[in-house]
Design a protein around this motif. Structure first.
Motif, short mmCIF file in Angstrom:
data_model
loop_
_atom_site.label_atom_id
_atom_site.label_comp_id
_atom_site.label_asym_id
_atom_site.label_seq_id
_atom_site.Cartn_x
_atom_site.Cartn_y
_atom_site.Cartn_z
N LEU A 10 0.83 -1.21 0.00
CA LEU A 10 0.00 0.00 0.00
C LEU A 10 0.87 1.26 0.00
CD1 LEU A 10 -2.75 1.40 0.17
CD2 LEU A 10 -2.60 1.14 2.68
N ARG A 11 1.89 1.26 0.86
CA ARG A 11 2.79 2.41 0.92
C ARG A 11 3.51 2.61 -0.42
NH1 ARG A 11 4.80 0.88 6.85
NH2 ARG A 11 3.25 2.08 8.01
N GLU A 12 3.94 1.53 -1.02
CA GLU A 12 4.62 1.63 -2.32
C GLU A 12 3.66 2.14 -3.39
OE1 GLU A 12 7.62 1.71 -4.93
OE2 GLU A 12 7.81 1.24 -2.79
N ALA A 13 2.43 1.69 -3.38
CA ALA A 13 1.44 2.17 -4.34
C ALA A 13 1.17 3.66 -4.14
CB ALA A 13 0.14 1.37 -4.21
N ILE A 14 1.09 4.08 -2.89
CA ILE A 14 0.87 5.50 -2.59
C ILE A 14 2.06 6.32 -3.09
CG2 ILE A 14 0.72 7.21 -0.73
CD1 ILE A 14 -0.98 5.11 0.81
N ARG A 15 3.28 5.84 -2.82
CA ARG A 15 4.47 6.55 -3.31
C ARG A 15 4.46 6.66 -4.83
NH1 ARG A 15 7.96 3.00 -0.75
NH2 ARG A 15 7.43 3.26 1.40
N GLY A 16 4.07 5.59 -5.49
CA GLY A 16 4.01 5.61 -6.95
C GLY A 16 2.99 6.61 -7.47
N LEU A 17 1.83 6.64 -6.83
CA LEU A 17 0.80 7.59 -7.23
C LEU A 17 1.19 9.03 -6.95
CD1 LEU A 17 -2.38 5.63 -6.12
CD2 LEU A 17 -1.63 6.10 -8.46
N HIS A 19 4.26 10.16 -6.89
CA HIS A 19 5.27 10.50 -7.90
C HIS A 19 4.60 10.80 -9.25
CE1 HIS A 19 8.97 10.60 -10.15
NE2 HIS A 19 8.47 9.70 -10.99
N GLN A 20 3.64 9.99 -9.62
CA GLN A 20 2.91 10.22 -10.88
C GLN A 20 2.19 11.57 -10.83
OE1 GLN A 20 0.09 7.16 -11.72
NE2 GLN A 20 -0.64 8.12 -13.59
N ASN A 21 1.61 11.91 -9.70
CA ASN A 21 0.94 13.19 -9.53
C ASN A 21 1.94 14.34 -9.67
OD1 ASN A 21 -1.24 14.95 -8.91
ND2 ASN A 21 -0.46 15.09 -6.81
N TYR A 22 3.12 14.20 -9.07
CA TYR A 22 4.15 15.23 -9.17
C TYR A 22 4.58 15.43 -10.62
CZ TYR A 22 8.67 17.51 -8.78
OH TYR A 22 9.72 18.36 -8.94
N VAL A 23 4.82 14.34 -11.32
CA VAL A 23 5.23 14.42 -12.73
C VAL A 23 4.14 15.10 -13.55
CG1 VAL A 23 5.73 13.03 -14.78
CG2 VAL A 23 6.79 12.45 -12.60
N ASN A 24 2.88 14.73 -13.31
CA ASN A 24 1.77 15.36 -14.04
C ASN A 24 1.67 16.86 -13.74
OD1 ASN A 24 1.03 12.97 -15.26
ND2 ASN A 24 -0.51 12.47 -13.73
N GLU A 25 1.87 17.24 -12.49
CA GLU A 25 1.82 18.66 -12.13
C GLU A 25 2.93 19.44 -12.84
OE1 GLU A 25 1.98 19.32 -7.93
OE2 GLU A 25 0.03 18.39 -7.59
N GLN A 26 4.13 18.87 -12.88
CA GLN A 26 5.25 19.55 -13.54
C GLN A 26 4.98 19.70 -15.03
OE1 GLN A 26 7.70 21.04 -11.84
NE2 GLN A 26 6.51 20.34 -10.09
N HIS A 27 4.41 18.67 -15.62
CA HIS A 27 4.08 18.74 -17.05
C HIS A 27 3.05 19.83 -17.31
CE1 HIS A 27 3.34 17.46 -21.12
NE2 HIS A 27 2.05 17.35 -20.86
#
Length: 85
Positions: A10-17, A19-27
């Motif tokens: 669960l923690r790993e999935a949250i970290r992945g999400l 990170h994906q959110n951060y990448v999307n925000e930067q884009h």
């Protein structure tokens, strides 16, 4: 992503999400910055003169320019309201 069965998964999935959110925000930030740059009045005028001097259809170029100016003012108002909050 498979079924989450442990706390570590669960923690790993949250970290992945996150990170994906951060990448999307930067884009999105880069996209908005590029759009704001294209819609600056100086850039719009430069594009207008370039199109008028080299373009074939002056009427459609002027309509595009007017649309760009309207969009520029709308974006400017939107960002001023967002910053003021």
């Amino acid at each position: 992503m498979g079924k989450i069965t442990t706390l570590d998964e669960l923690r790993e999935a949250i970290r992945g999400l996150e990170h994906q959110n951060y990448v999307n925000e930067q884009h999105m930030r880069r996209q908005v910055t590029a759009l704001a740059e294209r819609l600056k009045p100086a850039n719009l005028l430069r594009g207008l003169f370039g199109q008028l001097l080299g373009g074939k259809d002056i009427r459609s170029n002027l309509l595009r320019m007017a649309g760009g100016l309207v969009t520029s003012f709308i974006v400017k108002k939107f960002f001023r309201n967002r910053v003021a909050r």
